[in-house]
Motif scaffolding. Structure first.
Motif, short mmCIF file in Angstrom:
data_model
loop_
_atom_site.label_atom_id
_atom_site.label_comp_id
_atom_site.label_asym_id
_atom_site.label_seq_id
_atom_site.Cartn_x
_atom_site.Cartn_y
_atom_site.Cartn_z
N TRP A 1 1.62 1.80 -3.52
CA TRP A 1 0.36 2.24 -4.14
C TRP A 1 0.21 3.76 -4.06
CZ3 TRP A 1 -4.17 4.83 -3.36
CH2 TRP A 1 -5.23 4.54 -4.20
N GLN A 2 0.68 4.34 -2.97
CA GLN A 2 0.58 5.81 -2.83
C GLN A 2 1.37 6.51 -3.93
OE1 GLN A 2 -1.75 6.55 -0.70
NE2 GLN A 2 -1.64 4.41 -0.04
N SER B 1 -0.69 0.79 8.27
CA SER B 1 -1.72 1.74 8.73
C SER B 1 -1.09 2.83 9.60
CB SER B 1 -2.79 0.99 9.52
OG SER B 1 -3.40 0.00 8.71
N PHE C 1 -7.89 3.83 8.65
CA PHE C 1 -7.02 3.11 7.72
C PHE C 1 -7.16 1.60 7.92
CE2 PHE C 1 -4.35 7.10 7.31
CZ PHE C 1 -4.60 7.25 5.94
N ASN D 1 -10.56 0.47 6.30
CA ASN D 1 -10.81 0.67 4.87
C ASN D 1 -9.81 0.00 3.94
OD1 ASN D 1 -13.17 2.75 4.31
ND2 ASN D 1 -12.19 3.31 6.25
N TYR D 2 -8.63 -0.35 4.45
CA TYR D 2 -7.61 -0.95 3.59
C TYR D 2 -6.96 -2.13 4.29
CZ TYR D 2 -8.06 3.80 1.77
OH TYR D 2 -8.58 4.99 1.29
N ASP E 1 -4.75 7.81 -0.79
CA ASP E 1 -5.22 7.40 0.55
C ASP E 1 -4.99 8.51 1.56
OD1 ASP E 1 -5.86 4.95 -0.49
OD2 ASP E 1 -4.17 3.88 0.39
N ARG F 1 0.81 -1.23 0.00
CA ARG F 1 0.00 0.00 0.00
C ARG F 1 0.84 1.27 0.00
NH1 ARG F 1 -5.22 -0.05 -1.80
NH2 ARG F 1 -5.99 2.06 -1.49
N ASP G 1 -4.16 -4.09 5.59
CA ASP G 1 -2.82 -3.65 5.94
C ASP G 1 -1.80 -4.57 5.27
OD1 ASP G 1 -0.27 -3.62 7.67
OD2 ASP G 1 -1.38 -1.89 8.47
N THR G 2 -1.01 -4.02 4.36
CA THR G 2 -0.11 -4.88 3.57
C THR G 2 1.09 -5.38 4.36
OG1 THR G 2 0.80 -2.85 2.55
CG2 THR G 2 -0.80 -4.10 1.27
#
Length: 284
Positions: A167-168, A267, A205, A208-209, A175, A164, A211-212
């Motif tokens: 991903w940003q 997160s 966080f 909703n996502y 996010d 993630r 946590d990678t």
């Protein structure tokens, strides 16, 4: 005409974000109420102190900000306490340095990301190997143990489906920009308390996502299960006018997560980045 922020202003905005995140009760993570995962809150305070200078040094590239901050952390505390956070904060700080008068932080951030180079990728790859984060293995494509042939943005884009933080970079920090900053502002408006608002942001966080960091160490099912646990807690949290009444429940969950070795590090990293972005919006 430029609207230049000084290194001292940026270092203060960065340290304030780090300290605010540590003061908030973040279940499963290290915070002022409880240590965990072989790390103490002092490790994180020290990490913030020693990285405030390199991450905000004038003239540094994004890659240099990350690498020299990781190096300073390793020398100070001997372990990885902040790699993900540094990867997120470095482009935000670099953007604030290069902001023109009247320009929105988010527009300049997009430019910062598009201007990332192969040198940035090489420095970040060195930083990742030096930090040796949990769950780091080898990769068929753009392995950090090999010299990169692509820009840092391209490197992050290739990893965005499993990480993630990458991903940003690939998605202009959406996010943080679209979700985190607005949620934090709402929480501050509701409770007028930075620590409570920060806990709300962290829970947001988590909810909703996936946590990678958890996903890499424990698998997708555990990461999804964590989201479900967080949803129930978050719902109760927002329903109360006094989050202090939730403290006992949050600490019980914190103990449970740490007993299961679940550390929602991504997160927490996104929480710090959002606090920094919110601070930078105020001073730019």
């Amino acid at each position: 005409m430029t609207n230049k922020l000084t290194q001292q202003q940026l270092a203060l905005a960065y340290k304030n974000a780090c300290m605010a995140e540590l003061q908030a009760l973040k279940p499963g993570n290290v915070h002022a109420f409880a240590d965990g995962h072989g790390m103490t809150i002092q490790d994180f305070i020290q990490s913030a102190e020693v990285t405030a200078e390199p991450i905000t040094r004038p003239g540094f590239s994004v890659g240099e900000r990350v690498f020299y901050s990781v190096e300073a952390t390793k020398n100070a505390v001997g372990q990885n306490t902040n790699l993900g956070m540094l990867l997120l904060c470095a482009p935000l700080i670099h953007t604030a340095f290069n902001l023109q008068a009247g320009q929105a932080l988010w527009n300049q951030l997009d430019i910062t990301l598009r201007q990332l180079t192969v040198d940035d990728a090489a420095l970040v790859a060195r930083a990742i190997v030096l930090a040796n984060p949990g769950g780091l293995g080898t990769s068929d494509q753009h392995d950090v143990h090999e010299a990169p042939q692509i820009s840092l943005l391209e490197m992050m884009c290739s990893a965005q489906d499993k990480d993630r933080i990458s991903w940003q970079y690939a998605n202009a920090f959406q996010d943080v920009v679209s979700f985190g900053v607005n949620l934090y502002a709402d929480a501050l408006l509701k409770w007028e308390n930075v620590a409570w608002a920060t806990t709300a942001l962290y829970l947001g966080f988590l909810t909703n996502y996936a946590d990678t960091h958890v996903q890499r160490k424990h698998g997708i099912e555990v990461a999804k299960s964590l989201m479900q646990e967080a949803k129930e807690i978050e719902s109760s949290y927002w329903a109360t006018n006094n989050p202090k009444l939730m403290q006992k429940q949050l600490l019980v969950w914190d103990t449970s997560l740490k007993a299961r070795k679940i550390n929602p590090g991504t997160s927490a990293d996104l929480t710090v980045a959002t606090l920094l972005a919110s601070n930078l919006v105020l001073v730019t």
